[in-house]
Design a protein around this motif. Sequence first.
Motif, PDB file in Angstrom:
ATOM      1  N   ARG A  82     -10.699 -18.391  18.260  1.00 53.40           N
ATOM      2  CA  ARG A  82      -9.781 -17.476  18.947  1.00 53.40           C
ATOM      3  C   ARG A  82      -8.728 -16.936  17.969  1.00 53.40           C
ATOM      4  O   ARG A  82      -8.383 -15.757  18.019  1.00 53.40           O
ATOM      5  CB  ARG A  82      -9.098 -18.193  20.104  1.00 53.40           C
ATOM      6  CG  ARG A  82     -10.031 -18.754  21.152  1.00 53.40           C
ATOM      7  CD  ARG A  82     -10.618 -17.691  22.065  1.00 53.40           C
ATOM      8  NE  ARG A  82     -11.633 -16.857  21.425  1.00 53.40           N
ATOM      9  CZ  ARG A  82     -12.862 -17.255  21.152  1.00 53.40           C
ATOM     10  NH1 ARG A  82     -13.247 -18.491  21.461  1.00 53.40           N
ATOM     11  NH2 ARG A  82     -13.723 -16.430  20.589  1.00 53.40           N
ATOM     12  N   TRP A 106       2.192 -15.621  17.517  1.00 50.53           N
ATOM     13  CA  TRP A 106       0.898 -15.660  18.208  1.00 50.53           C
ATOM     14  C   TRP A 106       0.668 -16.998  18.896  1.00 50.53           C
ATOM     15  O   TRP A 106       0.158 -17.047  20.026  1.00 50.53           O
ATOM     16  CB  TRP A 106      -0.230 -15.387  17.224  1.00 50.53           C
ATOM     17  CG  TRP A 106      -1.563 -15.309  17.897  1.00 50.53           C
ATOM     18  CD1 TRP A 106      -2.140 -14.234  18.502  1.00 50.53           C
ATOM     19  CD2 TRP A 106      -2.510 -16.388  18.046  1.00 50.53           C
ATOM     20  NE1 TRP A 106      -3.361 -14.562  19.021  1.00 50.53           N
ATOM     21  CE2 TRP A 106      -3.625 -15.878  18.759  1.00 50.53           C
ATOM     22  CE3 TRP A 106      -2.525 -17.725  17.665  1.00 50.53           C
ATOM     23  CZ2 TRP A 106      -4.723 -16.654  19.075  1.00 50.53           C
ATOM     24  CZ3 TRP A 106      -3.618 -18.504  17.983  1.00 50.53           C
ATOM     25  CH2 TRP A 106      -4.710 -17.969  18.683  1.00 50.53           C
ATOM     26  N   THR A 107       1.021 -18.116  18.255  1.00 51.92           N
ATOM     27  CA  THR A 107       0.834 -19.429  18.882  1.00 51.92           C
ATOM     28  C   THR A 107       1.726 -19.587  20.117  1.00 51.92           C
ATOM     29  O   THR A 107       1.318 -20.185  21.112  1.00 51.92           O
ATOM     30  CB  THR A 107       1.128 -20.547  17.872  1.00 51.92           C
ATOM     31  OG1 THR A 107       2.426 -20.335  17.282  1.00 51.92           O
ATOM     32  CG2 THR A 107       0.084 -20.563  16.774  1.00 51.92           C
ATOM     33  N   TYR A 124      -0.002 -17.731  22.719  1.00 53.48           N
ATOM     34  CA  TYR A 124      -1.207 -18.459  23.128  1.00 53.48           C
ATOM     35  C   TYR A 124      -0.857 -19.586  24.097  1.00 53.48           C
ATOM     36  O   TYR A 124      -1.568 -19.819  25.078  1.00 53.48           O
ATOM     37  CB  TYR A 124      -1.893 -19.024  21.880  1.00 53.48           C
ATOM     38  CG  TYR A 124      -3.153 -19.806  22.178  1.00 53.48           C
ATOM     39  CD1 TYR A 124      -4.388 -19.179  22.238  1.00 53.48           C
ATOM     40  CD2 TYR A 124      -3.112 -21.179  22.395  1.00 53.48           C
ATOM     41  CE1 TYR A 124      -5.553 -19.887  22.505  1.00 53.48           C
ATOM     42  CE2 TYR A 124      -4.263 -21.898  22.662  1.00 53.48           C
ATOM     43  CZ  TYR A 124      -5.482 -21.246  22.716  1.00 53.48           C
ATOM     44  OH  TYR A 124      -6.622 -21.962  22.985  1.00 53.48           O
ATOM     45  N   ARG A 151      -1.019 -16.478  27.271  1.00 61.74           N
ATOM     46  CA  ARG A 151      -2.448 -16.176  27.270  1.00 61.74           C
ATOM     47  C   ARG A 151      -3.181 -17.086  28.261  1.00 61.74           C
ATOM     48  O   ARG A 151      -3.151 -18.307  28.124  1.00 61.74           O
ATOM     49  CB  ARG A 151      -3.021 -16.382  25.869  1.00 61.74           C
ATOM     50  CG  ARG A 151      -4.503 -16.079  25.740  1.00 61.74           C
ATOM     51  CD  ARG A 151      -4.976 -16.437  24.339  1.00 61.74           C
ATOM     52  NE  ARG A 151      -6.380 -16.157  24.144  1.00 61.74           N
ATOM     53  CZ  ARG A 151      -7.370 -16.948  24.509  1.00 61.74           C
ATOM     54  NH1 ARG A 151      -7.095 -18.104  25.112  1.00 61.74           N
ATOM     55  NH2 ARG A 151      -8.624 -16.621  24.292  1.00 61.74           N
ATOM     56  N   HIS A 200      -6.135 -19.238  29.827  1.00 66.42           N
ATOM     57  CA  HIS A 200      -7.242 -19.976  29.212  1.00 66.42           C
ATOM     58  C   HIS A 200      -8.322 -20.181  30.263  1.00 66.42           C
ATOM     59  O   HIS A 200      -8.075 -20.778  31.317  1.00 66.42           O
ATOM     60  CB  HIS A 200      -6.747 -21.307  28.665  1.00 66.42           C
ATOM     61  CG  HIS A 200      -7.624 -21.879  27.594  1.00 66.42           C
ATOM     62  ND1 HIS A 200      -8.926 -22.226  27.809  1.00 66.42           N
ATOM     63  CD2 HIS A 200      -7.366 -22.141  26.288  1.00 66.42           C
ATOM     64  CE1 HIS A 200      -9.453 -22.694  26.696  1.00 66.42           C
ATOM     65  NE2 HIS A 200      -8.530 -22.652  25.753  1.00 66.42           N
ATOM     66  N   THR A 215      -2.185 -20.902  31.656  1.00 66.20           N
ATOM     67  CA  THR A 215      -1.781 -21.026  30.263  1.00 66.20           C
ATOM     68  C   THR A 215      -1.741 -22.509  29.887  1.00 66.20           C
ATOM     69  O   THR A 215      -1.526 -23.370  30.747  1.00 66.20           O
ATOM     70  CB  THR A 215      -0.403 -20.398  30.045  1.00 66.20           C
ATOM     71  OG1 THR A 215       0.560 -21.102  30.830  1.00 66.20           O
ATOM     72  CG2 THR A 215      -0.405 -18.931  30.444  1.00 66.20           C
TER      73      THR A 215
END
Length: 395
Positions: A310, A334-335, A338, A342, A344, A351
């Motif tokens: 990913r 970004w982490t 994530y 984001r 999952h 998230t």
Amino acid sequence: MKKKRFTEEQIIGILREQEAGAKAADLARKYAVSETTLYNWKAKFGGMDVSEAKRLKGLEEENARLKKLLADQMLESAALRELLFKKMVGPAAKREAVAHLWAVMSLSERRACNIVAVDRKTVRYVSKRPADTALRARLRDLANERRRFGYRRLFVLLRQEGERAGKNRIYRLYREEGLTVRKRRARRRAVGARAPIPVEARPNARWSLDFVHDQFACGRRFRILNIVDDVTRECLAAIPDTSISGQRVARELSALIKRRGIPGMIISDNGTEFTSNAVLSWTSENRIEWRYIAPGKPMQNGFCESFNGRMRDELLNETLFFGLDHARAKIGAWTHDYNHRRPHSALGYATPAAFAANLTATGDRLRNPDQLRRSPVATFAPSGVSTARTQLAAG
């Protein structure tokens, strides 16, 4: 640059005389120019006054200057592409780079030195060190006799023979003569567990570690240490750097434990960083179970491998990194996205942070019977999407 006989003001004055009724032949004879020159002046400056002529001249000079800057920039870019795969560390390497630009692109010494960022005195420097022919010959003879001796033992032998040269000088000659001993150390591999490992449904039950590699815009490579919680799928840490040793891995894990707590187990591959003495000592001191996957079986570390995919697809392939600070900022942002924004799919489109909070709250209710009468937490899956059961046993 050739100096012109007539300025723009003088040319406009001559054209004004022609407009007043003077003949072209008379004006050409008067100012010692040809009639063709008069017609060219008229085509260029006809109908202009002095201010417009000055503005035209200024625009022409600005255009010439911009063209020169563009040409210089293109030339510098081409020179940098020539040096893209050359390691310019140290004066000797920079001298070779300047010589390469001079030979391949016919650049002047001044321009090549500006591109390589080296002083011209450094390029022109000629070493005045003695050749040390006898010492080099004796060092080669000793190295051939003692093929497994390094420079320290050869230095001792030379001292026993009365040589007064220091250790640093002997080491320099040793390297220049190419006498470095090739190490015969086999790569150490830890034995991986092949049976599926049951994991309790709680945060920090098991962490996975792995490295991801990428490169900067300049071509220099760097690596990222990813640490993932296998149950909650959270990215606990993503640490980019040009070099990450086993000691660095142990320090980052210690800092992460202070923030989050001790994990029940850690999974990784058989990389040299994870099988180093620093990591083995750290696991023994902290009494943490560390398991290694079987060599050549990355699917046994599937959670971290999936996260790496990913990251590769959504960040690394979409971003051009210009330096280590830029990479740290982009990867950190970004982490965080994530973990907190984001959805999952393996967590029912929740998230990782929300799933971890829900899992922690559920565990607290199970440990506290007084809270069992409360209503359960609603599902995180969007409407129309079925919630998949999280796989908590992995191999």
